[in-house]
Motif scaffolding. Structure first.
Motif, short mmCIF file in Angstrom:
data_model
loop_
_atom_site.label_atom_id
_atom_site.label_comp_id
_atom_site.label_asym_id
_atom_site.label_seq_id
_atom_site.Cartn_x
_atom_site.Cartn_y
_atom_site.Cartn_z
N ASN A 21 45.00 81.44 108.44
CA ASN A 21 44.06 80.38 108.11
C ASN A 21 42.73 80.60 108.83
OD1 ASN A 21 43.30 77.86 106.86
ND2 ASN A 21 43.57 76.91 108.86
N VAL A 22 42.78 80.99 110.10
CA VAL A 22 41.55 81.30 110.83
C VAL A 22 40.82 82.45 110.15
CG1 VAL A 22 40.59 82.18 113.01
CG2 VAL A 22 42.39 80.44 113.05
N SER A 23 41.54 83.50 109.80
CA SER A 23 40.92 84.65 109.13
C SER A 23 40.29 84.25 107.80
CB SER A 23 41.95 85.74 108.88
OG SER A 23 42.44 86.23 110.11
N ARG A 24 40.98 83.42 107.03
CA ARG A 24 40.45 82.95 105.75
C ARG A 24 39.13 82.21 105.94
NH1 ARG A 24 40.47 78.15 103.20
NH2 ARG A 24 41.69 77.15 104.85
N ARG A 30 31.74 83.63 106.91
CA ARG A 30 31.13 84.87 107.41
C ARG A 30 30.82 84.78 108.90
NH1 ARG A 30 27.71 86.84 102.16
NH2 ARG A 30 29.44 86.42 100.78
N VAL A 31 31.86 84.44 109.64
CA VAL A 31 31.77 84.29 111.10
C VAL A 31 32.79 85.22 111.72
CG1 VAL A 31 32.07 82.71 113.04
CG2 VAL A 31 31.07 81.88 110.91
N SER A 32 32.31 86.16 112.55
CA SER A 32 33.25 87.10 113.17
C SER A 32 33.63 86.68 114.59
CB SER A 32 32.67 88.51 113.17
OG SER A 32 31.49 88.54 113.95
N PHE A 33 32.84 85.83 115.22
CA PHE A 33 33.13 85.41 116.59
C PHE A 33 32.75 83.94 116.75
CE2 PHE A 33 32.28 84.90 121.11
CZ PHE A 33 33.42 85.44 121.65
N GLY A 34 33.60 83.19 117.42
CA GLY A 34 33.33 81.77 117.59
C GLY A 34 33.54 81.01 116.31
N ASP A 35 32.90 79.84 116.22
CA ASP A 35 33.08 79.00 115.02
C ASP A 35 31.77 78.72 114.30
OD1 ASP A 35 31.77 77.05 116.52
OD2 ASP A 35 33.62 75.99 117.01
N ALA A 36 30.65 79.14 114.87
CA ALA A 36 29.31 78.96 114.27
C ALA A 36 29.05 77.51 113.85
CB ALA A 36 29.11 79.91 113.10
N GLY A 37 29.70 76.58 114.53
CA GLY A 37 29.46 75.17 114.24
C GLY A 37 30.19 74.62 113.03
N HIS A 38 31.11 75.36 112.47
CA HIS A 38 31.88 74.88 111.31
C HIS A 38 33.11 74.10 111.80
CE1 HIS A 38 29.51 77.20 108.47
NE2 HIS A 38 29.61 78.24 109.29
N PRO A 39 33.16 72.80 111.56
CA PRO A 39 34.29 71.99 112.06
C PRO A 39 35.66 72.48 111.57
CG PRO A 39 32.51 70.57 111.30
CD PRO A 39 32.15 71.97 110.90
N LEU A 41 36.58 75.53 110.90
CA LEU A 41 36.93 76.74 111.65
C LEU A 41 37.29 76.39 113.09
CD1 LEU A 41 37.29 79.77 111.79
CD2 LEU A 41 34.80 80.01 112.04
N THR A 42 36.56 75.46 113.66
CA THR A 42 36.88 75.00 115.02
C THR A 42 38.30 74.46 115.06
OG1 THR A 42 34.57 74.40 115.40
CG2 THR A 42 36.20 73.43 116.88
N ALA A 43 38.65 73.62 114.10
CA ALA A 43 40.00 73.04 114.05
C ALA A 43 41.05 74.12 113.85
CB ALA A 43 40.09 72.01 112.92
N ALA A 44 40.78 75.10 112.99
CA ALA A 44 41.75 76.18 112.75
C ALA A 44 41.96 77.01 114.00
CB ALA A 44 41.26 77.06 111.60
N PHE A 95 44.24 69.05 111.56
CA PHE A 95 43.51 69.35 110.33
C PHE A 95 43.08 68.07 109.60
CE2 PHE A 95 46.03 73.48 110.36
CZ PHE A 95 44.99 74.19 110.93
N ARG A 96 43.89 67.05 109.69
CA ARG A 96 43.57 65.79 108.99
C ARG A 96 42.81 64.80 109.86
NH1 ARG A 96 49.14 64.96 105.54
NH2 ARG A 96 48.82 66.79 104.23
#
Length: 127
Positions: A21-24, A30-39, A41-44, A95-96
């Motif tokens: 799920n993190v990889s997806r 298009r983030v290879s490191f960190g979460d770039a501020g995407h909630p 991705l942060t949750a995953a 996630f929810r």
């Protein structure tokens, strides 16, 4: 065969699923490191990281309870089954965005870890 082996395999399936799920999401954003501020991705990342942290310790402790004590299958499968359900509940709540469910499932996961640890300690003191 130790009863903790299928528990370890089920936890591995959970961790693999969370990692995929993190990889997806990394590919999507298009983030290879960190979460770039995407909630999402942060949750995953947190769901995977937290589950990995807790699962590694738990399966090690459970294996010792399984192989170094005389408690039997019911105890090992019971602890393992409850832990798996709690980890799935934690991830689902994260996630929810269900904070209270996440807090409860995390607290109960810690309780299962503590019970497993104290079980080992009590068995070790008997020897």
């Amino acid at each position: 065969m130790p009863y903790s082996i299928p528990i370890a395999a089920l936890l591995a399936v959970l961790l693999i699923t969370l990692s995929l799920n993190v990889s997806r999401l990394r590919l999507r954003y298009r983030v290879s490191f960190g979460d770039a501020g995407h909630p999402a991705l942060t949750a995953a990342i947190r769901a995977h990281g937290n589950s990995l942290e807790q699962s590694l310790l738990f399966i090690l402790l459970l294996y010792f309870v399984d192989t170094a004590t005389s408690l039997g299958a019911t105890w090992v499968i019971g602890l393992g089954g409850v832990f798996i359900v709690l980890r799935v509940a934690y991830c689902t709540a994260l996630f929810r965005r269900r904070l209270r469910v996440r807090q409860i499932s995390h607290g109960l996961s810690m309780l299962v870890l503590l019970v497993t640890t104290l079980t080992l300690l009590a068995e070790g003191l008997k020897a």
